[in-house]
Write an enzyme that holds these catalytic residues in place. Structure first.
Site, short mmCIF file in Angstrom:
data_model
loop_
_atom_site.label_atom_id
_atom_site.label_comp_id
_atom_site.label_asym_id
_atom_site.label_seq_id
_atom_site.Cartn_x
_atom_site.Cartn_y
_atom_site.Cartn_z
N ASN A 119 -3.58 4.83 -15.94
CA ASN A 119 -2.98 3.48 -15.33
C ASN A 119 -3.57 2.28 -16.12
O ASN A 119 -4.74 2.35 -16.68
CB ASN A 119 -3.48 3.36 -13.84
CG ASN A 119 -2.69 2.24 -13.24
OD1 ASN A 119 -1.47 2.17 -13.40
ND2 ASN A 119 -3.31 1.46 -12.58
N HIS A 121 -4.02 -1.54 -15.30
CA HIS A 121 -4.20 -2.67 -14.50
C HIS A 121 -4.42 -4.09 -14.93
O HIS A 121 -5.40 -4.14 -15.74
CB HIS A 121 -5.30 -2.32 -13.36
CG HIS A 121 -5.10 -3.18 -12.21
ND1 HIS A 121 -4.45 -3.03 -11.21
CD2 HIS A 121 -6.25 -4.13 -11.77
CE1 HIS A 121 -4.49 -3.87 -10.03
NE2 HIS A 121 -5.98 -4.70 -10.67
N ASP A 157 -7.05 1.75 -7.90
CA ASP A 157 -7.45 1.19 -9.17
C ASP A 157 -9.05 1.20 -9.16
O ASP A 157 -9.76 0.56 -9.87
CB ASP A 157 -7.19 -0.41 -9.12
CG ASP A 157 -5.72 -0.61 -9.14
OD1 ASP A 157 -4.70 0.07 -9.87
OD2 ASP A 157 -5.36 -1.53 -8.31
C1 GAR Z 1 1.82 -4.97 -15.95
O1 GAR Z 1 1.23 -6.14 -15.96
C2 GAR Z 1 0.81 -3.73 -15.48
O2 GAR Z 1 -0.52 -4.03 -15.83
C3 GAR Z 1 1.12 -3.98 -14.04
O3 GAR Z 1 2.48 -4.31 -13.85
C4 GAR Z 1 3.01 -4.85 -14.87
C5 GAR Z 1 4.08 -3.71 -15.33
O4 GAR Z 1 4.91 -4.70 -16.59
N1 GAR Z 1 0.38 -2.85 -13.07
C6 GAR Z 1 0.18 -3.13 -12.06
O5 GAR Z 1 -0.14 -4.10 -11.35
C7 GAR Z 1 -0.53 -1.88 -11.48
N2 GAR Z 1 -1.30 -1.92 -10.24
P1 GAR Z 1 5.66 -3.86 -17.36
O6 GAR Z 1 6.82 -3.22 -16.59
O7 GAR Z 1 6.39 -5.03 -18.30
O8 GAR Z 1 4.99 -2.93 -18.16
#
Ligand code: GAR
Length: 227
Positions: A119, A121, A157
Site C-alpha cells: 500500500n 499511504h 496502515d
Molecule cells: C494517494 O495520495 C494515496 O496515497 C492515498 O490516496 C491517494 C490516491 O490517489 N491513499 C490513501 O490515503 C490510502 N490510505 P491516486 O488515485 O491519484 O493514486
C-alpha cells in the site's frame, strides 16, 4: 553471438494487480514505469470498487484487463473481499498493489496475500494512519510530511514500511498544496518499491523485512531522490 531463449528458458515476466478507488495517478506512475522496464514487471489487472473510478479508464485506454467490483452491492465486507480475492487470483499476480484503494480489508484477505500486498499511504508512518493525513500534519505544526510504501498486515496502515519519502511543509501550505507535493513523491517511490519486490530484493527473515539482505529501518528505507 547472443544466445536466444527457448520457450522453456524464457525469463518469467512478473506481474502486479492494482486495486484502486479513484483517479488512479499512482497506478499511472506504475504503468509508466512498466513501459521503461523500471517496474520489473507489468500491470496485468486493475480492479476498482467504485463505478467511475478514473483509474479504470486509464487502464482500459492502455489495454489492461479491468474489473469493477462495487462494494455497495455486497451485504458484508467478507463477501466483497472473497469476490475481490477470486478476481485477483485469475491474474496470478506476483504482487497486489493498493493504489488509493479506500477500503479496509478483512484479516482473511490480508492473510491470503501475506507478504505480497503493498500500500502507499500519504504520511510519514507511523504518523497519521487513516484519513486526512495532510490536514493533521498541518494542524500539528509539522515541518515535514511525506509518503510511505508499506506491506499490508492486519493493522490499519501498520504493516512494515518499505520506502519513505519526505517533503517540506511550507508556511503557506493548505491541505491541497501539501497533498500535491506529497503526491509527486508518491509517484516516484511506489514504482521503486514495487521494483524491489518484483526483482527479489525484499525478503522477510524471521519476520523482519530486509532489502538486499540488510534489515530495513523501522520507518522504511529513506528515499533520497535517487534510490
Ligand atoms: C494517494 O495520495 C494515496 O496515497 C492515498 O490516496 C491517494 C490516491 O490517489 N491513499 C490513501 O490515503 C490510502 N490510505 P491516486 O488515485 O491519484 O493514486
Amino acid at each position: 553471438m547472443r544466445r536466444g531463449f527457448t520457450s522453456t528458458e524464457m525469463p518469467e515476466t512478473k506481474s502486479i494487480a492494482v486495486l484502486l478507488s479513484g483517479r488512479g495517478s499512482n497506478f499511472e506512475s506504475l504503468l509508466k514505469a512498466s513501459r521503461t522496464d523500471a517496474l520489473g514487471g507489468t500491470v496485468s489487472l486493475v480492479i476498482a470498487n467504485r463505478p467511475g473510478a478514473g483509474g479504470l479508464e486509464i487502464a482500459q485506454n492502455a489495454g489492461i484487463a479491468t474489473a469493477l467490483i462495487d462494494h455497495k452491492r455486497y451485504a458484508s465486507r467478507e463477501a466483497f473481499d472473497r469476490d475481490l480475492a477470486a478476481a485477483i487470483e485469475t491474474a496470478s499476480p506476483d504482487l497486489v498493489v493498493l493504489a488509493g484503494f479506500m477500503r479496509i480489508l478483512t484479516p482473511e484477505f490480508v492473510a491470503r496475500f501475506e507478504n505480497r500486498l503493498m500500500n502507499i499511504h500519504p504520511s510519514l508512518l507511523p504518523l497519521y494512519p487513516g484519513l486526512n493525513t495532510h490536514q493533521r500534519a498541518l494542524d500539528n505544526g509539522d515541518t515535514h510530511a511525506g509518503a510511505t510504501v508499506h506491506y499490508v498486515n492486519g493493522e490499519l496502515d501498520g504493516g512494515p514500511p518499505v520506502l519513505q519519502a519526505k517533503v517540506p511543509v511550507h508556511p503557506d501550505d493548505d491541505a491541497a498544496s501539501l497533498a500535491a507535493r506529497v503526491l509527486r513523491v508518491e509517484h516516484q517511490i511506489y514504482p521503486e518499491a514495487v521494483n524491489w519486490h518484483l526483482t527479489g530484493r525484499l525478503s522477510f527473515e524471521d519476520g523482519v523485512l530486509h532489502k538486499d539482505r540488510q534489515p530495513v529501518p523501522l520507518a522504511g528505507c529513506l528515499w533520497d531522490g535517487d534510490a
